[in-house]
Motif scaffolding. Structure first.
Motif, PDB file in Angstrom:
ATOM      1  N   ALA A   1      32.481  56.555  23.908  1.00 10.29           N
ATOM      2  CA  ALA A   1      32.294  55.147  23.554  1.00 10.29           C
ATOM      3  C   ALA A   1      32.613  54.246  24.728  1.00 10.29           C
ATOM      4  CB  ALA A   1      33.168  54.814  22.350  1.00 10.29           C
ATOM      5  N   LEU A   2      33.706  54.564  25.462  1.00  7.85           N
ATOM      6  CA  LEU A   2      34.082  53.743  26.609  1.00  7.85           C
ATOM      7  C   LEU A   2      33.052  53.861  27.730  1.00  7.85           C
ATOM      8  CD1 LEU A   2      37.929  54.450  26.747  1.00  7.85           C
ATOM      9  CD2 LEU A   2      36.812  52.293  26.128  1.00  7.85           C
ATOM     10  N   ALA A   3      32.550  55.087  27.970  1.00  9.85           N
ATOM     11  CA  ALA A   3      31.594  55.284  29.055  1.00  9.85           C
ATOM     12  C   ALA A   3      30.273  54.568  28.761  1.00  9.85           C
ATOM     13  CB  ALA A   3      31.370  56.773  29.283  1.00  9.85           C
ATOM     14  N   VAL A   4      29.744  54.746  27.540  1.00  8.53           N
ATOM     15  CA  VAL A   4      28.481  54.083  27.179  1.00  8.53           C
ATOM     16  C   VAL A   4      28.645  52.566  27.244  1.00  8.53           C
ATOM     17  CG1 VAL A   4      26.818  53.727  25.324  1.00  8.53           C
ATOM     18  CG2 VAL A   4      27.674  56.036  25.797  1.00  8.53           C
TER      19      VAL A   4
ATOM     20  N   VAL B   1      28.535  51.296  30.866  1.00  6.18           N
ATOM     21  CA  VAL B   1      27.191  51.259  31.461  1.00  6.18           C
ATOM     22  C   VAL B   1      26.365  50.116  30.866  1.00  6.18           C
ATOM     23  CG1 VAL B   1      25.051  52.553  31.783  1.00  6.18           C
ATOM     24  CG2 VAL B   1      27.262  53.736  31.937  1.00  6.18           C
ATOM     25  N   ALA B   2      26.517  49.879  29.577  1.00  7.65           N
ATOM     26  CA  ALA B   2      25.668  48.890  28.900  1.00  7.65           C
ATOM     27  C   ALA B   2      26.210  47.467  28.992  1.00  7.65           C
ATOM     28  CB  ALA B   2      25.517  49.284  27.433  1.00  7.65           C
ATOM     29  N   ALA B   3      27.461  47.292  29.366  1.00 12.10           N
ATOM     30  CA  ALA B   3      28.096  45.970  29.299  1.00 12.10           C
ATOM     31  C   ALA B   3      27.338  44.920  30.098  1.00 12.10           C
ATOM     32  CB  ALA B   3      29.548  46.071  29.790  1.00 12.10           C
ATOM     33  N   GLY B   4      26.856  45.278  31.279  1.00  8.49           N
ATOM     34  CA  GLY B   4      26.157  44.293  32.116  1.00  8.49           C
ATOM     35  C   GLY B   4      24.878  43.792  31.479  1.00  8.49           C
ATOM     36  N   GLU B   5      24.104  44.713  30.933  1.00  9.28           N
ATOM     37  CA  GLU B   5      22.839  44.338  30.300  1.00  9.28           C
ATOM     38  C   GLU B   5      23.080  43.498  29.051  1.00  9.28           C
ATOM     39  OE1 GLU B   5      19.415  45.107  31.372  1.00  9.28           O
ATOM     40  OE2 GLU B   5      20.863  45.000  33.028  1.00  9.28           O
ATOM     41  N   LEU B   6      23.960  43.947  28.183  1.00  6.99           N
ATOM     42  CA  LEU B   6      24.211  43.216  26.942  1.00  6.99           C
ATOM     43  C   LEU B   6      24.853  41.864  27.230  1.00  6.99           C
ATOM     44  CD1 LEU B   6      25.515  46.196  24.765  1.00  6.99           C
ATOM     45  CD2 LEU B   6      23.293  45.070  24.611  1.00  6.99           C
ATOM     46  N   GLY B   7      25.680  41.802  28.248  1.00  8.42           N
ATOM     47  CA  GLY B   7      26.273  40.522  28.623  1.00  8.42           C
ATOM     48  C   GLY B   7      25.243  39.539  29.142  1.00  8.42           C
ATOM     49  N   ALA B   8      24.142  40.072  29.732  1.00  6.91           N
ATOM     50  CA  ALA B   8      23.075  39.211  30.244  1.00  6.91           C
ATOM     51  C   ALA B   8      22.040  38.876  29.174  1.00  6.91           C
ATOM     52  CB  ALA B   8      22.402  39.890  31.432  1.00  6.91           C
ATOM     53  N   GLY B   9      22.239  39.351  27.919  1.00  6.00           N
ATOM     54  CA  GLY B   9      21.314  39.037  26.827  1.00  6.00           C
ATOM     55  C   GLY B   9      20.144  39.969  26.735  1.00  6.00           C
ATOM     56  N   ARG B  10      20.191  41.084  27.447  1.00  2.69           N
ATOM     57  CA  ARG B  10      19.093  42.046  27.383  1.00  2.69           C
ATOM     58  C   ARG B  10      19.518  43.209  26.487  1.00  2.69           C
ATOM     59  NH1 ARG B  10      18.844  40.344  32.954  1.00  2.69           N
ATOM     60  NH2 ARG B  10      20.288  42.013  33.577  1.00  2.69           N
TER      61      ARG B  10
ATOM     62  N   PRO C   1      34.739  56.936  32.253  1.00  2.00           N
ATOM     63  CA  PRO C   1      35.703  57.799  31.550  1.00  2.00           C
ATOM     64  C   PRO C   1      35.118  59.153  31.190  1.00  2.00           C
ATOM     65  CG  PRO C   1      35.714  55.572  30.633  1.00  2.00           C
ATOM     66  CD  PRO C   1      34.557  55.634  31.566  1.00  2.00           C
ATOM     67  N   LEU C   2      33.768  59.201  30.970  1.00  2.00           N
ATOM     68  CA  LEU C   2      33.079  60.451  30.730  1.00  2.00           C
ATOM     69  C   LEU C   2      31.870  60.478  31.659  1.00  2.00           C
ATOM     70  CD1 LEU C   2      33.120  62.991  28.915  1.00  2.00           C
ATOM     71  CD2 LEU C   2      31.483  61.820  27.415  1.00  2.00           C
ATOM     72  N   PRO C   3      31.866  61.346  32.685  1.00  2.00           N
ATOM     73  CA  PRO C   3      30.796  61.326  33.689  1.00  2.00           C
ATOM     74  C   PRO C   3      29.408  61.455  33.057  1.00  2.00           C
ATOM     75  CG  PRO C   3      32.581  62.756  34.380  1.00  2.00           C
ATOM     76  CD  PRO C   3      32.873  62.372  32.959  1.00  2.00           C
ATOM     77  N   ALA C   4      28.427  60.769  33.677  1.00  2.00           N
ATOM     78  CA  ALA C   4      27.049  60.761  33.187  1.00  2.00           C
ATOM     79  C   ALA C   4      26.096  61.141  34.306  1.00  2.00           C
ATOM     80  CB  ALA C   4      26.693  59.381  32.635  1.00  2.00           C
TER      81      ALA C   4
ATOM     82  N   ALA D   1      15.900  57.002  31.684  1.00  2.00           N
ATOM     83  CA  ALA D   1      17.183  56.656  31.067  1.00  2.00           C
ATOM     84  C   ALA D   1      18.117  56.114  32.135  1.00  2.00           C
ATOM     85  CB  ALA D   1      17.807  57.866  30.396  1.00  2.00           C
ATOM     86  N   ALA D   2      18.951  55.152  31.709  1.00  2.00           N
ATOM     87  CA  ALA D   2      19.946  54.622  32.630  1.00  2.00           C
ATOM     88  C   ALA D   2      21.065  55.617  32.827  1.00  2.00           C
ATOM     89  CB  ALA D   2      20.500  53.303  32.110  1.00  2.00           C
ATOM     90  N   ALA D   3      21.434  56.342  31.743  1.00  2.00           N
ATOM     91  CA  ALA D   3      22.509  57.325  31.816  1.00  2.00           C
ATOM     92  C   ALA D   3      22.318  58.349  30.725  1.00  2.00           C
ATOM     93  CB  ALA D   3      23.873  56.650  31.672  1.00  2.00           C
ATOM     94  N   VAL D   4      22.714  59.599  31.032  1.00  2.00           N
ATOM     95  CA  VAL D   4      22.579  60.689  30.081  1.00  2.00           C
ATOM     96  C   VAL D   4      23.891  61.469  30.070  1.00  2.00           C
ATOM     97  CG1 VAL D   4      21.345  62.793  29.455  1.00  2.00           C
ATOM     98  CG2 VAL D   4      20.102  60.874  30.453  1.00  2.00           C
ATOM     99  N   TRP D   5      24.360  61.774  28.848  1.00  2.00           N
ATOM    100  CA  TRP D   5      25.572  62.590  28.687  1.00  2.00           C
ATOM    101  C   TRP D   5      25.190  63.857  27.920  1.00  2.00           C
ATOM    102  CZ3 TRP D   5      25.472  57.330  28.418  1.00  2.00           C
ATOM    103  CH2 TRP D   5      26.396  56.626  29.215  1.00  2.00           C
TER     104      TRP D   5
END
Length: 415
Positions: free
Chosen positions: A36-39, A42-51, A89-92, A98-102
């Motif tokens: 949850a922390l890793a995802v 990665v997503a915080a920047g996009e969601l913070g920008a409204g995307r 916290p969890l390497p991707a 995809a932006a990131a894959v676990w």
């Protein structure tokens, strides 16, 4: 439930969905928290920008191991550039589309399907509290492990310290035993003074270092068949047992030649001829003295050794210098014999260069030797060599083995 795809416009919604999904898939609590922390990171920047971002969960073969794995993909279709995957916290991994894959390892048996959510199903707050409890429990375990390891380390350090102390004590015992053994060897190599009417004799030996009490400074004295006392003083090059062996060879060769009746002025040269074929590295200075106890007649031969010093009864001093070259030197031998007479009360001082060359200027050492010998000439004979050495070694710039040997002719009324 698998595969699963959702689109998210808020970080809170993404975290809630991911936690519920991980709980239903029965992921370990710590792994769920890390995911949850890793995802979210990665997503915080996009969601913070409204995307928006999309989350895809499926069961696929892990490309590294080939085993079935739970695969979580986060896509950021509107991102101007791929988000950073550093320090998660969890390497991707980053893969096309995809932006990131676990890839989360799964057991061979697929996890049982989660029950349909009911009003009793845990909410996000419950899941967060569960993760928090797991984190606290882990912290407690780590603290306990740290405490245990610290205690074990303290015990280990204490044991190591005790071992070091024991080793140091053992080392000191070995050094003392080694030194005692060598001192006993030295004592065996150094004969006691000759007891003869008309003369009293004493000697002081001091090694350059207490940890290696042997050296190349040796002496020998014995009575000749004609009643004269023969004295040999040797200073072999070097320190330690090797130089002791060299000096001992010299004293034994000189004693043999003297007792065989060879002339005094030939003994240094003959000793060189005898020893050099067996030891090409041997270099030693030699001073030979013969004293008539009854009349005080003194004869000296020298091979590169410091000159003898005579201190008269009235305190005047004189160096008895004879030129010559030592054993192992070019053209070894004494150039001549020096004849002198010791009157009752006169003191003869024979020594090695460690006594006078403890300072930078040997001439200063000789001057100080004259003063010290004159100052102590009336002491009991057994105290004179040590007293002279103590005065001479008040300052030592380059320590060396030292022999100080004294002979005093006694007065007729004390003979």
């Amino acid at each position: 439930m698998i595969p699963h795809s959702t689109t998210h416009h808020s970080l809170l919604g993404l975290r809630s969905t991911l936690r519920r999904l991980a709980h239903q898939l029965r992921l370990p609590v710590e792994l769920r928290a890390r995911l949850a922390l890793a995802v979210s990171q990665v997503a915080a920047g996009e969601l913070g920008a409204g995307r928006s971002v999309s989350l895809h969960v499926s069961r696929e073969a892990d490309p590294d191991s080939g085993r079935t794995a739970l695969t979580v993909r986060l896509r950021t279709p509107l991102a101007p550039r791929p988000p950073s995957l550093k320090d998660l916290p969890l390497p991707a991994h980053r893969m096309p589309g995809a932006a990131a894959v676990w890839h989360l390892p799964q057991s061979a048996e697929p996890p049982p399907r989660a029950p349909v959510p009911t009003t009793g199903a845990p909410g996000v707050a419950d899941l967060l509290e569960e993760e928090l409890r797991a984190a606290v429990a882990r912290a407690d375990r780590l603290a306990e492990d740290h405490k245990r390891l610290k205690h074990e380390l303290a015990e280990t350090n204490s044991g190591v310290l005790a071992l070091y102390v024991q080793l140091e004590e053992r080392d000191e015992q070995l050094r003392r035993a080694h030194g005692q053994m060598l001192r006993e060897l030295e004592d065996a190599l150094r004969p006691p003074p000759v007891r003869v009417d008309g003369l009293e004799m004493a000697v002081h030996y001091e090694p350059a270092g207490t940890d290696a009490p042997t050296g190349g400074d040796l002496y020998d004295w014995f009575l000749l068949p004609d009643g004269r006392v023969h004295i040999t003083l040797v200073d072999a090059l070097g320190h330690g047992v090797t130089s002791t062996r060299s000096a001992l060879n010299v004293t034994h060769a000189v004693r043999t030649l003297a007792l065989e009746g060879h002339p005094l002025d030939s003994i240094v040269e003959r000793t060189d001829e005898i020893l050099l074929p067996f030891d090409r590295e041997l270099m030693a200075t030699v001073l030979l003295a013969r004293i008539n106890p009854s009349g005080g007649g003194l004869t000296l031969a020298n091979g590169s050794h410091p000159p003898a010093l005579v201190v008269r009864e009235d305190g005047s001093t004189e160096f008895l210098d004879v030129r010559g070259r030592g054993i192992g030197y070019p053209l070894p031998g004494s150039e001549r014999l020096l004849y002198e007479e010791l009157a009752p009360g006169d003191l003869l001082v024979l020594y090695t260069d460690g006594l006078t060359e403890s300072r930078r200027d040997p001439r200063e050492g000789e001057r100080r030797l004259q003063e010290a010998a004159g100052r102590h000439r009336h002491l009991p004979i057994e105290k004179i060599p040590g007293a002279i050495a103590a005065d001479m070694h008040t300052v030592i710039l380059h320590p060396d083995d030292t022999v100080a040997l004294t002979v005093r002719r006694t007065r007729e009324d004390s003979a």
